[in-house]
Design a protein around this motif. Structure first.
Motif: not given
Length: 323
Positions: A32-47, A104-111
């Motif tokens: 509603r505030a015009g923001k997406r929720t795209l979260i990307t984690y980059i690293g090894d198994s610990r993250i 509409g746009a939801g939560l997207v998590i990438s690793f």
């Protein structure tokens, strides 16, 4: 965190407790505030374990998990024994999509697996090639990508693999190479990225030094110590660009988890008899018999910290990261 009502002794603010409906509420509020929720984690198994704890938290929202091969994996396979045994097949690179209850746009998590962030190496075959893979090309591509393709939150971790340099002659040479050399490569990229999005540098969790952890015949991980890791972390933190957030608030919890494990081992408690966290077995929930990783029980608090950071500016109440 539940016992303290969200008040951790080393934080000056109150953490909101997120469950699946509250995460959905966050995503809708950001939308509603015009923001997406795209979260990307980059690293090894610990993250990656952070991501697995997050996936478990939102399981009631029916997340769609897709591997780097384009295969959709049921959540019970991904988080269960099948995913644990075949992690190279499922968990090198993957994407998680959660639809908003309002559409509409939801939560997207990438690793993205990158044991050595500063490298540009890309494997030809994930199943057979070396696990020493970099992310510099991907990070560089984000500096030039359209804004809609840039994650809203980029979380990076490093540490353990950097201390396994084979060509170094001494321990100090390892530290100098990994501290200065790595940041010489990454600093310009992180400077550009932090001007476009929120970049978080997650400090590595401590080793369990009471365990000899040999990943090969020479045991190159065994000689790594927390003093080396602390030196590396301090040096790389000092070299971070001003716009990068250094995530240090989770470290006290990781150290408390280490102390818990030392007490559990010292008192000879049966690890199998300990309570387990959600679907994760007891050994993964606590990780007291493994040198490198912090247990899911503790990482669940890291997930709460991340959600407080990205959600609270758009939700009512007096909590950490509120505007």
């Amino acid at each position: 965190m539940e016992q303290s009502g969200g008040h951790l002794p080393h934080l000056s603010c109150h953490l909101r407790k997120f469950d699946a409906p509250e995460v959905d509420r966050c995503v809708r509020a950001r939308g509603r505030a015009g923001k997406r929720t795209l979260i990307t984690y980059i690293g090894d198994s610990r993250i990656r374990f952070h991501v697995e704890a997050l996936i478990d938290l939102v399981r009631d929202l029916r997340p769609k998990i897709t591997t780097y091969k384009g295969e959709e994996v049921p959540i019970h396979d991904f988080l269960g024994e099948k995913g644990l045994k075949e992690w190279q097949k499922y968990k090198h690179n993957f994407r998680v999509e959660v639809e908003s209850s309002e559409g509409g746009a939801g939560l997207v998590i990438s690793f993205l697996w990158a044991s050595l962030l500063e490298m540009t190496q890309t494997p030809q075959k994930w199943d057979t090639d070396s696990v020493k893979v970099g992310a510099k090309e991907y990070l560089q591509s984000l500096t030039e990508a359209p804004q809609e393709e840039v994650p809203d939150l980029l979380i990076l971790n490093t540490g353990a693999w950097q201390l396994s340099i084979k060509h170094a002659r001494t321990e100090m040479e390892i530290l100098d190479s990994t501290a200065v050399g790595v940041m010489s490569e990454l600093r310009p990229v992180l400077t550009a990225l932090s001007a476009r999005t929120t970049v978080v540098w997650a400090l590595p969790d401590p080793f369990k030094e009471y365990i000899d952890h040999n990943f090969n015949g020479r045991g190159h991980f065994t000689r790594q110590t927390n003093r080396m890791l602390e030196w590396l972390s301090n040096a790389q933190t000092a070299l971070q660009p001003p716009g990068v957030i250094v995530w240090d608030s989770f470290l006290p919890l990781a150290h408390l988890s280490l102390i818990d494990c030392m007490n559990i081992i010292g008192h000879g408690l049966d690890l199998q008899a300990l309570p387990h966290y959600a679907v994760f077995n007891t050994l993964i929930s606590w990780e007291c018999a493994e040198r490198l990783h912090t247990g899911i029980e503790t990482l669940s608090v890291a997930v709460q910290m991340m959600l407080n950071h990205i959600c609270n500016p758009y939700l009512p109440g007096q909590y950490c990261c509120n505007r």
